[in-house]
Write an enzyme that holds these catalytic residues in place. Sequence first.
Site, short mmCIF file in Angstrom:
data_model
loop_
_atom_site.label_atom_id
_atom_site.label_comp_id
_atom_site.label_asym_id
_atom_site.label_seq_id
_atom_site.Cartn_x
_atom_site.Cartn_y
_atom_site.Cartn_z
N VAL A 282 20.80 36.94 46.73
CA VAL A 282 21.44 36.54 45.47
C VAL A 282 21.62 37.79 44.61
O VAL A 282 20.64 38.45 44.24
CB VAL A 282 20.59 35.50 44.71
N THR A 324 28.17 30.10 40.66
CA THR A 324 27.47 31.31 40.24
C THR A 324 26.18 31.54 41.02
O THR A 324 25.45 32.50 40.75
CB THR A 324 27.15 31.25 38.74
N GLY A 325 25.88 30.67 41.95
CA GLY A 325 24.74 30.89 42.83
C GLY A 325 23.50 30.08 42.50
O GLY A 325 22.39 30.46 42.87
N LYS A 326 23.67 28.94 41.84
CA LYS A 326 22.50 28.13 41.48
C LYS A 326 21.82 27.56 42.72
O LYS A 326 20.61 27.63 42.87
CB LYS A 326 22.93 26.99 40.54
N LEU A 328 22.10 28.69 45.70
CA LEU A 328 21.57 29.82 46.46
C LEU A 328 20.21 30.26 45.91
O LEU A 328 19.28 30.54 46.67
CB LEU A 328 22.59 30.97 46.37
N HIS A 540 61.36 44.77 31.13
CA HIS A 540 60.37 43.94 30.42
C HIS A 540 58.94 44.42 30.73
O HIS A 540 58.17 44.68 29.81
CB HIS A 540 60.56 42.47 30.84
N GLU A 541 58.65 44.59 32.02
CA GLU A 541 57.28 44.98 32.42
C GLU A 541 56.98 46.41 31.98
O GLU A 541 55.87 46.70 31.53
CB GLU A 541 57.09 44.83 33.93
N ASP A 618 54.08 35.55 26.76
CA ASP A 618 53.62 36.69 25.95
C ASP A 618 53.40 36.25 24.51
O ASP A 618 52.39 36.60 23.89
CB ASP A 618 54.68 37.80 25.96
#
Length: 714
Positions: A282, A324-326, A328, A540-541, A618
Amino acid sequence: MFSLSSTVQPQVTVPLSHLINAFHSPKSTSSVSASVSQSQHRDVVPEHEAPSNEPVLNLRDLGLSELKIGQIDQLVDHLLPGFCKGKNIFSHWHTSHVSAQSFFENKYGYIDVFNTLRSSCLYRQHSRTLKSICSDLQYWPVFIQSRGFKTLKSRTRRLQSTSERLAETQYIAPSFVKGFLLRDRGSDVETLDKLMKTKNIPEAHQDAFKTGFAEGFLKAQALTQKTNDSLRRTRLILFVLLLFGIYGLLKNPFLSVRFRTTTGLDSAVDPVQMKNVTFEHVKGVEEAKQELQEVVEFLKNPQKFTVLGGKLPKGILLVGPPGTGKTLLARAVAGEADVPFYYASGSEFDEMFVGVGASRIRNLFREAKANAPCVIFIDELDSVGGKRIESPMHPYSRQTINQLLAEMDGFKPNEGVIIIGATNFPEALDNALIRPGRFDMQVTVPRPDVKGRTEILKWYLNKIKFDQSVDPEIIARGTVGFSGAELENLVNQAALKAAVDGKEMVTMKELEFSKDKILMGPERRSVEIDNKNKTITAYHESGHAIIAYYTKDAMPINKATIMPRGPTLGHVSLLPENDRWNETRAQLLAQMDVSMGGRVAEELIFGTDHITTGASSDFDNATKIAKRMVTKFGMSEKLGVMTYSDTGKLSPETQSAIEQEIRILLRDSYERAKHILKTHAKEHKNLAEALLIYETLDAKEIQIVLEGKKLELR
Ligand SMILES: Nc1ncnc2c1ncn2[C@@H]1O[C@H](COP(=O)(O)OP(=O)(O)OP(=O)(O)O)[C@@H](O)[C@H]1O
Ligand SMILES: [Zn+2]
């Protein structure tokens, strides 16, 4: 010829059928004139109905069944002198049945009983088959008294011989086949007649022949009985097999789930030994691991803690977002302590049927207590331990949660059973569950920070082949908010992409690719975008990128692309150097400016009439930031340091003041963006053209273009 002794066999019912045969035989074996006479006789007889109340007795009752061969002949001769030679009685007189009988009586001085018998039974329904007549005459109507004689000795011998012969026959063919073959008794009788005729059996041997025939018949009967027995046995075996089948089906995992659902009998979960999962597996949740370390110590050595009278928490609540690994962590606790791990999901206890959820909880705790020390893990605790509200969807949730509370109270803290619950919504839990003595210890399992994400990425990268140029930290920085499960998925997707592209190792390209795919959806390479739209997207980008590049408090650029992905036609991604725990006013304004950059670029390059709808998200983003600055963060001079949660309930003046402030913030931002793009029009153009050529540019390439250098052709 007609001979009673030869047809009567020493068995209770059989001899009667043969007696019919015996009556029948003079007809079939007699001369043509005899048969003519009989057929005429039969023509007459049908009108005659035998008395319906005839007393019926079988041969055994008459004592005839015990007679030996030849004895019955003598008996008949004695009773009916001349009967055996009396075939002329039947052949010479073309009279009615009644007159024939009275003639006989006149001549011999007694009634012709056999004629009576023949007329009443044998020839009454001459159209019937011999077989049916045989069955009619299982009993012999008797008009004369007779005495029987039997000896026990002879009877025993007969039974013996019968059973012996039976045994012999049994080995010849399967009993049920024999049963079928020998069932048609009527045809046997007919066959005997034919056989006698066709085989021309000498008179001396006829007795023996008939005896043999009768014995065969007996065997057939016994075999029929045997067949019935074997059928009964087969049925019993089939029934037992059926029971086994049903039992087997219920044991089947799929069906047993249904079974469990309806009965709730077998709900306990088999424990899993978790040796292979430890805290080492973990990553990125150091604080949670530290807090759980003491639970591991307790499970390893409970006495150490109880000697001083201290109490350890019975229940530990792991709180955090999904993935989130509870789970585990809970497994790791059991693995570190090397104790059994009982897994149960809260939804398993959520039953429509009364008492089922509660009984499952009982079973689970009973098993766990029997195997202490151990860990019980209840995932999705909120679905069993949610607030006890009456709901038609969960009619018995109250019962279930009460059972859980009772079980938690029911064992002492030092029994060695640790209950770990996990939930994404701690606020939904019933208050009774989180009071001291139940789930009294809360451990938060948050989304990993950039350091945690880097560790998790490294951990999963080490399980695949990756290029040395891969920098997990860059990916970690670009995956803010990703959970451990999502990072694991990212690495896996990169590995799959590399395999599809025929690469030997995973590089940054695949990792970036899978990150974008998770964040924005898959690439839409097949989409044909015309040059005009491509050009608009490129400007635009580049507008966003130029603002980000030239604004001091904006985040560093990670990448710019005009490759359509998910719902977007292109995007610019920015990477925070670190996870941001706080944001300054300047940073928020910079974010708004970067958002404005796209629309400003369109307007400056293509004119007000050619601006597109592509900037709506945006504006959404910029408006949200401005609104929060005004209503939540106290960042507006005019409205002061005050929060405005429900703007709908505010006075119209305040509402319009808020609106005005937001408007001013957005307009100022727009103007700043315009200023930057006008100032860096050349760089803007260069970047847009580079994007049209290369589609995607990373941070370094963008820098090269903006510094006015030439990009090396890829
Ligand atoms: N911190 C982590 N370190 C390593 N792997 C992790 C971590 N967090 C999640 N994973 C991976 O993601 C998988 C799913 O995580 P897990 O089931 O423990 O999450 P969870 O918090 O229990 O989620 P949920 O609340 O949805 O039940 C784990 O099996 C593991 O492979
Ligand atoms: Zn945009």
